[in-house]
Enzyme design. Structure first.
Site, PDB file in Angstrom:
ATOM      1  N   HIS A 174       0.815  -1.220   0.000  1.00 51.91           N
ATOM      2  CA  HIS A 174       0.000   0.000   0.000  1.00 51.91           C
ATOM      3  C   HIS A 174       0.849   1.272   0.000  1.00 51.91           C
ATOM      4  O   HIS A 174       0.341   2.349  -0.307  1.00 51.91           O
ATOM      5  CB  HIS A 174      -0.957   0.006   1.205  1.00 51.91           C
ATOM      6  CG  HIS A 174      -1.926  -1.135   1.163  1.00 51.91           C
ATOM      7  ND1 HIS A 174      -3.267  -0.975   0.919  1.00 51.91           N
ATOM      8  CD2 HIS A 174      -1.730  -2.478   1.279  1.00 51.91           C
ATOM      9  CE1 HIS A 174      -3.855  -2.163   0.907  1.00 51.91           C
ATOM     10  NE2 HIS A 174      -2.943  -3.087   1.122  1.00 51.91           N
TER      11      HIS A 174
ATOM     12  N   ASP B 281      -7.631  -2.378   3.472  1.00 53.86           N
ATOM     13  CA  ASP B 281      -7.768  -3.818   3.726  1.00 53.86           C
ATOM     14  C   ASP B 281      -8.673  -4.101   4.920  1.00 53.86           C
ATOM     15  O   ASP B 281      -8.497  -5.112   5.620  1.00 53.86           O
ATOM     16  CB  ASP B 281      -6.388  -4.448   3.993  1.00 53.86           C
ATOM     17  CG  ASP B 281      -5.541  -4.554   2.731  1.00 53.86           C
ATOM     18  OD1 ASP B 281      -6.040  -4.241   1.637  1.00 53.86           O
ATOM     19  OD2 ASP B 281      -4.361  -4.949   2.858  1.00 53.86           O
TER      20      ASP B 281
HETATM   21 FE    FE Z   1      -3.057  -5.172   1.162  1.00 54.32          FE
HETATM   22 ZN    ZN Z   2      -2.735  -4.756   4.337  1.00 51.18          ZN
END
Ligand code: FE
Ligand code: ZN
Length: 257
Positions: free
Chosen positions: A57, A130
């Site tokens: 990320h 997430d």
């Molecule tokens: Fe991820």
């Molecule tokens: Zn993650």
């Protein structure tokens, strides 16, 4: 406004939002697809939004900041490449003329945040990293089941037409598990077929919507009798309260093949 999920790695999406001139990107784990897209489209990257500290990320943040001068926003309590503006629950930012509200959603990581805009071209928009996936939720790497459930409740309380931009294409695997939990959920069965045909054509299953997730995502449905019964079968005993039901199905999903 246009929004586009740029595929990256195996199954990540780097969400881009733009107005024809300026763009924002969420969780750029890789700079390459973003730079390529900017070059093709002639857009200028104004903003980078980060939800949590995992490498898939943040891997492209430094390169993108250096290449474009984009301003970076990220969670107050996580290790993110500096310099950035740090955000937490209740903060509001205006980027590309859009007002985003920040939610703390601990569970997947301890300082995970989500970005919510009440109206983009007529409907709300959520970037949830997430935390919430279509048909699933993130693994609990740094948080407790109670924290994650609380975070998911926050997101599930948003308007039903909120478009949910998750960072992974995990939908089919999640829905296979969801069907094992709730074999009698007709909408879930239909949605699975729909997503299968999307994937067969190489299309993303995302964004989903909060309304749909409330009806098909077992991790938002720990109060449903059918989900409680499934958790009980898995556990071999009544798991007890909603947190325990949630914890049981999260554990079950970890082992599910
Ligand atoms: Fe991820
Ligand atoms: Zn993650």
């Amino acid at each position: 406004m246009k929004f586009i999920p740029l595929p990256a790695f195996q199954d990540n999406y780097l969400w881009m939002l733009h107005d024809g001139h300026r763009a924002l990107v969420v969780d750029p784990g890789d700079a390459k697809p973003v730079l390529q897209f900017l070059r093709h489209s002639g857009l200028q990257l104004a903003t980078i939004l980060v939800t949590h500290h995992h490498p898939d990320h943040i891997g492209g943040v430094d390169e993108l900041r250096d290449a474009t001068g984009a301003q970076v926003y990220g969670p107050a309590r996580e290790k993110i490449p500096e310099p950035l503006t740090r955000l937490a629950q209740g903060d509001e930012i205006t980027v590309l003329g859009l007002r985003f509200r920040v939610f703390d959603v601990p569970g997947h990581t301890a300082g995970h945040i989500a970005y919510y805009c009440e109206e983009v071209d007529g409907a709300p928009l959520l970037f949830c990293g997430d935390t919430l996936f279509s048909g699933g939720c993130g693994r609990l790497f740094e948080g407790t089941p109670a924290q994650m459930l609380d975070s998911l409740h926050k997101l599930a309380a948003l308007p039903g037409n909120t478009r949910v931009c998750c960072t992974h294409e995990y939908t089919l695997a999640n829905l296979k598990f969801a069907k094992a939990v709730e074999p009698g959920n007709d909408e879930l069965a239909h949605y699975f077929d729909h997503c299968e045909s999307l994937r067969a054509s190489g299309l993303p299953t995302l964004p989903s919507s909060i309304g749909r997730e409330r009806r098909i995502n077992p991790f938002l449905r720990a109060r449903e009798p059918a989900v409680q019964r499934a958790a009980q079968d898995y556990n071999g005993a009544d798991p007890g309260d909603e947190v325990a039901v949630f914890a049981a199905i999260r554990q079950w999903k970890n082992e599910f093949k």
